[in-house]
Design a protein around this motif. Structure first.
Motif, PDB file in Angstrom:
ATOM      1  N   TYR A 160       0.830  -1.205   0.000  1.00 20.36           N
ATOM      2  CA  TYR A 160       0.000   0.000   0.000  1.00 20.36           C
ATOM      3  C   TYR A 160       0.867   1.259   0.000  1.00 20.36           C
ATOM      4  CZ  TYR A 160      -3.254   3.586   1.542  1.00 20.36           C
ATOM      5  OH  TYR A 160      -3.987   4.744   1.644  1.00 20.36           O
ATOM      6  N   ARG A 188     -12.180   8.906   4.257  1.00 14.94           N
ATOM      7  CA  ARG A 188     -12.583   7.875   3.313  1.00 14.94           C
ATOM      8  C   ARG A 188     -11.551   6.743   3.202  1.00 14.94           C
ATOM      9  NH1 ARG A 188     -16.254  10.828  -0.139  1.00 14.94           N
ATOM     10  NH2 ARG A 188     -17.615  11.779   1.394  1.00 14.94           N
ATOM     11  N   ALA A 189     -10.484   6.846   3.958  1.00 16.70           N
ATOM     12  CA  ALA A 189      -9.395   5.873   3.845  1.00 16.70           C
ATOM     13  C   ALA A 189      -9.834   4.500   4.347  1.00 16.70           C
ATOM     14  CB  ALA A 189      -8.194   6.351   4.641  1.00 16.70           C
ATOM     15  N   GLN A 190      -9.088   3.475   3.952  1.00 14.16           N
ATOM     16  CA  GLN A 190      -9.405   2.112   4.370  1.00 14.16           C
ATOM     17  C   GLN A 190      -8.864   1.866   5.778  1.00 14.16           C
ATOM     18  OE1 GLN A 190      -8.828  -0.828   1.308  1.00 14.16           O
ATOM     19  NE2 GLN A 190     -10.281   0.184  -0.045  1.00 14.16           N
ATOM     20  N   GLY A 195      -5.535   5.726   6.597  1.00 14.16           N
ATOM     21  CA  GLY A 195      -5.479   7.188   6.580  1.00 14.16           C
ATOM     22  C   GLY A 195      -4.109   7.727   6.922  1.00 14.16           C
ATOM     23  N   THR A 398     -10.527  10.979  -1.459  1.00 11.41           N
ATOM     24  CA  THR A 398     -10.892   9.590  -1.743  1.00 11.41           C
ATOM     25  C   THR A 398     -10.041   8.912  -2.815  1.00 11.41           C
ATOM     26  OG1 THR A 398     -13.132  10.324  -1.278  1.00 11.41           O
ATOM     27  CG2 THR A 398     -12.892   8.117  -2.185  1.00 11.41           C
ATOM     28  N   VAL A 401      -6.272   8.474  -1.621  1.00 14.76           N
ATOM     29  CA  VAL A 401      -5.904   7.605  -0.494  1.00 14.76           C
ATOM     30  C   VAL A 401      -6.389   6.174  -0.652  1.00 14.76           C
ATOM     31  CG1 VAL A 401      -5.861   9.595   1.040  1.00 14.76           C
ATOM     32  CG2 VAL A 401      -7.855   8.096   1.049  1.00 14.76           C
ATOM     33  N   THR A 402      -7.526   5.987  -1.321  1.00 14.73           N
ATOM     34  CA  THR A 402      -7.967   4.600  -1.513  1.00 14.73           C
ATOM     35  C   THR A 402      -7.420   4.041  -2.820  1.00 14.73           C
ATOM     36  OG1 THR A 402      -9.980   5.161  -2.725  1.00 14.73           O
ATOM     37  CG2 THR A 402     -10.151   5.085  -0.327  1.00 14.73           C
ATOM     38  N   CYS A 403      -6.676   4.862  -3.562  1.00 15.77           N
ATOM     39  CA  CYS A 403      -6.147   4.437  -4.862  1.00 15.77           C
ATOM     40  C   CYS A 403      -7.283   3.846  -5.691  1.00 15.77           C
ATOM     41  CB  CYS A 403      -5.002   3.446  -4.668  1.00 15.77           C
ATOM     42  SG  CYS A 403      -3.634   4.166  -3.755  1.00 15.77           S
ATOM     43  N   PHE A 404      -8.333   4.637  -5.785  1.00 17.83           N
ATOM     44  CA  PHE A 404      -9.584   4.204  -6.400  1.00 17.83           C
ATOM     45  C   PHE A 404      -9.378   3.604  -7.792  1.00 17.83           C
ATOM     46  CE2 PHE A 404     -14.022   4.508  -7.614  1.00 17.83           C
ATOM     47  CZ  PHE A 404     -14.691   4.379  -6.412  1.00 17.83           C
ATOM     48  N   GLN A 406      -6.934   1.936  -8.901  1.00 17.67           N
ATOM     49  CA  GLN A 406      -6.393   0.580  -8.764  1.00 17.67           C
ATOM     50  C   GLN A 406      -6.023   0.396  -7.302  1.00 17.67           C
ATOM     51  OE1 GLN A 406      -3.174  -0.735 -11.416  1.00 17.67           O
ATOM     52  NE2 GLN A 406      -2.479  -2.123  -9.814  1.00 17.67           N
ATOM     53  N   ALA A 407      -6.846  -0.361  -6.600  1.00 20.70           N
ATOM     54  CA  ALA A 407      -6.770  -0.345  -5.138  1.00 20.70           C
ATOM     55  C   ALA A 407      -5.681  -1.230  -4.540  1.00 20.70           C
ATOM     56  CB  ALA A 407      -8.132  -0.703  -4.544  1.00 20.70           C
ATOM     57  N   ALA A 408      -4.918  -1.933  -5.373  1.00 18.64           N
ATOM     58  CA  ALA A 408      -3.881  -2.795  -4.803  1.00 18.64           C
ATOM     59  C   ALA A 408      -2.682  -2.878  -5.738  1.00 18.64           C
ATOM     60  CB  ALA A 408      -4.422  -4.200  -4.552  1.00 18.64           C
TER      61      ALA A 408
END
Lengths: 564, 564
Positions: A160, A188-190, A195, A398, A401-404, A406-408
């Motif tokens: 991450y 909005r972080a996971q 965060g 959002t 931080v959540t890498c919307f 590509q989340a991984a």
């Protein structure tokens, strides 16, 4: 006194404790933060008497994220903190014991009790470096059972961190150097340290500040923030403001009724020829909120202007307060827009500010700072650039931080050698075949100062030399190869954790220095690798010798098919 | 002794400490885990003498995630732990002081010093409930400054928790009730407690177990895991196995050379007429690894069979070890597939197991458990169902824990009332207009036992009654309305934190009970709301009285445009 040759401080136990960094930022990062199978494997190794066999693992990723051709490596500092403090508590051992299927022998618990990373060596690329697929970010060597236990936490700490640092760098690339980038994503972080991590690694990747107070405190990241819509709507009218006095900026005088001063200015704006007809009555609760905020922070007045109507209420109200502050020697900071057409509204706001500067002779008012937020991402920043805008600072939440998009990031941890025997992991998908052997890696630079190619070699091959002609081969594609004559050769893997070997250890630099490295390395890259549309892949290669060895091993391990 | 009427235990300070839950799971969740603007606002409120004004905020989301029509509410337990233990340390106050722009008065620091949530009341829907857009998940009432400080941490604790619980529930829906679902995502999660949170809330949403040892310990979630590819490739040959003896399951005898027994079985399989020609020589390092693992866990032998070649090496090797174990009275658990065509391979493996059962007369061998992993998500599970497969358990990682399909839920926190005055947040986008007033919410059930509609009313409206005809109106669309005669009425918001009011407080149930509630509620929903393709939206409404009030307030606050 007998002095241990490997350890300059022979009177200390196994480590020089002065050199041990603090534990991980998040106290939840303990040796139990791992997958159960690491323990079942450790037990099986231990049962087979195999746990002390020396193994080498590479941690790397296979594909750059976000459709790009580069990645920022981050998370190393936390990895070293974890490794350096790796130790089981009695409670943890008891929990492992009860979690293992079947009965667990006492000897294994004793083994865990004595376990630390004194026999582990960890080599890594410097944190904040620009990195590429297949090249190991970490190379970890040590007794196989303990190195396996490290797998999951190291992957968690790198995956991450590198993903969000890369995301931040990409946002910076689109926004351009001159803009201020603010990370606003905590809500909005996971999770909580989704965060905190986002704030740390967004800063590393080139952001300027965060709204996250905890991250500011932990890492010294500059903090930014003013007020929300709720603040604006919590006020009903100017009558609510009881203490209306404000001393002038230099303390020489005091305005007894700042509220009236604001109202006077609002009237002046409204009736001046420059603004006639642009707006009618502005929202009074908004005016009260702005006035009250200015009374609390006369030197740092920045107002959120879109609670009711940006052009008909927010901007005129802001300007009235800013001009009243100006009368007392204070300089307002600017506005924030959090909705609507940001290109259009920022342009209109800028025109308004310039008109104020001209109409009332307030130098610099036209340059008032405009911050924009509201679901921004790479694409919207790019679109804003194309439309033209007057935004000075972007708050990104959002999507950052959540890498919307590509989340991984898919970092993996692969065994490459055990007992000096190289190992390969095969797969029907060639991109998933691992590159065997304990390796070294180098970055080769060309004449123009750009990095040209990364090359991996066997541990004992001579290192590439400046001015020498070197054959660089694609690890799996026979026909892809090129000669390179490097103008500069940089060895990538450095020792960050020598265990108890007494080797020199790279310092863990402060976050600010890591950020500087990242920014500098990004600037050094050839522009075609960095562009958003169809970037050129950066080349990653192996030496001719390593190439031959990979393919020898591959043939050796793969079963021969039988067509039926 | 004078007893405070509001507080039954007048001799205690402000709380009944016996009722205060422990702090948040992650010790990083402190009052500083918030946005800076919460502190600048708190300061401005305090400066204006407005900080004690009583405000009501709603926490809700606007849109269900993943293209679905439902959401699972999660994170409440952590929210209450946070609120109950909300208190600033001196260090934290000092940091806030230095972080505020301009000079901060001592009085504000004193104010922070005395701050806790004794004056805050928190109402919430029960954790694990199926919930819908616009209906408040939390309603928080208290002095405006302190409630604002809670905004960011509460959003952080609810957003990801609810998102991942919903994602887990959706995976369960596709997989079906009979399959075992395992959460394997720690290594790819967004930070350490992204991983721990994912394990907790995936379990809540209907998963059966996790690989994450720390989560197992913290929350009592069942743990699962066996070995990785590295374990397999760490072995070179059967010669490495030194201690070859294995007592029989009942302890009555002992096999001195388990390795030979395995080899004998491999030969038997290879040369039996049922398998002739299917495979040649299997990979010996794999055979050694399986044998060694079985020696360590004879009662829990589950092997990862795809390191070299599933059908030509992994499955025959597994069967040889499983049959050898069977001779000694042990029952092997099964295999895991981590690559390739899972539908095809699971089918082939099943055929192989059934053939073994038949050929060697081993009852139950055909039912050997098959676990599948490798980048699974809702879509791949659905595709597997359509193709037909023989998988019994799914390990889901990256896509589950990072919520790859949609990495964030957009919960917001809106002021709905201050000093008993309702407040509305307007927006040009109707879906972003907030629903004003301190409200109650109810779920109305129809004849068939399904929930029909959620309805919000003003705090003091009479509650809907069973058998009564109730007009339910869409909050913003005049023409959408329906009469409902509920067969059951459930009030949604319950008091989970009464502050020092001495009101009864809902218990925080253990995770297992929250999970049961979630599973039960999901089963209760009308199937068309739950389907993956074009689900029917569940209706969310307001009472006629609240509808009228919203639109009165809206007209009152919105500026009147002038066409030019």
């Amino acid at each position: 006194m007998e002095v241990n040759a490997n350890c300059p401080n022979g009177d200390r136990s196994r480590f020089d404790s002065a050199r041990i960094p603090d534990g991980p930022t998040n106290p939840m990062v303990t040796p139990l933060l791992t997958d159960l199978y690491q323990f079942t494997m450790a037990y099986a190794y231990w049962k087979a008497g195999k746990h002390q066999e020396r193994a080498v693992f590479d941690l790397y990723f296979r594909k750059n994220p976000f459709g790009g051709e580069y990645t920022i490596f981050a998370g190393l500092d936390e990895c070293i903190r974890f490794v350096a403090n790796f130790k089981f508590s009695e409670d943890e051992i008891a929990f492992v014991r009860q979690s293992l299927p079947g009965s667990c022998e006492d000897g294994f618990c004793n083994y865990l009790r004595g376990l630390d990373c004194s026999e582990v060596e960890l080599y890594a690329i410097a944190e904040g470096s620009v990195v590429f697929p297949k090249v190991p970010l970490l190379r970890i060597e040590g007794p196989i059972a303990v190195v396996q236990l490290l797998e999951t936490p190291l992957l968690n700490l790198v995956n991450y961190a590198s993903l969000v640092a890369t995301n931040a760098a990409r946002h910076r690339f689109v926004a351009g150097k001159s803009k201020i980038l603010l990370e606003f994503g905590l809500r909005r972080a996971q999770g909580p340290d989704g965060g905190v991590g986002a704030s740390k690694y967004s800063y590393l990747g080139g952001f300027d500040a965060t709204s996250n107070v905890a991250a500011g405190r932990l890492f010294g990241i500059p903090l930014r923030g003013t007020h929300s819509h709720a603040f604006v709507s919590s006020y009903m009218s100017l009558d609510e403001i009881v203490d209306k006095s404000l001393p002038s900026s230099d303390g020489s005088s005091s305005c007894e009724d700042f509220v009236s001063l604001v109202q006077t200015w609002l009237n002046k704006i409204q009736w001046s020829s420059a603004f006639r007809g642009i707006f009618g009555e502005t929202n009074q609760s908004e005016l009260a909120a702005f006035t009250s905020y200015a009374l609390a922070f006369p030197n740092n007045f920045l107002a959120l202007v879109d609670t009711y109507d940006v052009m008909r209420s927010g901007i005129p109200n802001f300007c009235a307060v800013a001009l009243a502050l100006n009368d007392l020697g204070y300089k307002a900071m600017g506005i924030r827009l959090d909705s609507g057409d940001l290109a259009y509204l920022s342009g209109e706001a800028r025109k308004f500010f310039r008109a104020i500067e001209k109409e009332f002779g307030v130098p610099g008012f036209g340059k008032m700072s405009i911050t924009a937020s509201n679901d921004l991402n790479e694409e919207t920043l790019d679109a804003l650039n194309k439309q033209g805008h007057e935004v000075d600072a972007f708050g990104v939440g959002t999507n950052l931080v959540t890498c919307f998009a590509q989340a991984a990031l898919g970092c993996v941890f692969k065994l490459v050698e055990i007992n000096n025997q190289p190992r390969i992991k095969l797969s029907e998908d060639v991109s998933k075949v691992s590159i065997p052997c304990k390796k070294r890696s180098y970055r080769l630079y060309g004449k123009e100062g750009y990095p040209l190619v990364d090359i991996m070699t066997g541990e004992n091959e001579p290192s590439p030399k400046v001015g020498e002609r070197i054959l660089c081969r694609h690890p799996f594609n026979e026909s892809k190869r090129a000669y390179v004559v490097p103008q500069k050769v940089e060895e990538l893997l450095k020792c960050y954790w020598p265990g108890s070997l007494g080797k020199a250890r790279e310092e863990l630099p402060p976050l600010k220095d890591i950020r500087d490295r990242c920014i500098k390395q990004l600037e050094q890259m050839r522009p075609d690798h960095m562009r958003r549309l169809n970037p050129t892949p950066y080349k990653v290669s192996v030496s001719a010798k390593l190439y031959d060895f990979i393919h020898f091993l591959w043939l050796n391990e793969a079963p021969v098919g039988e067509l039926q």
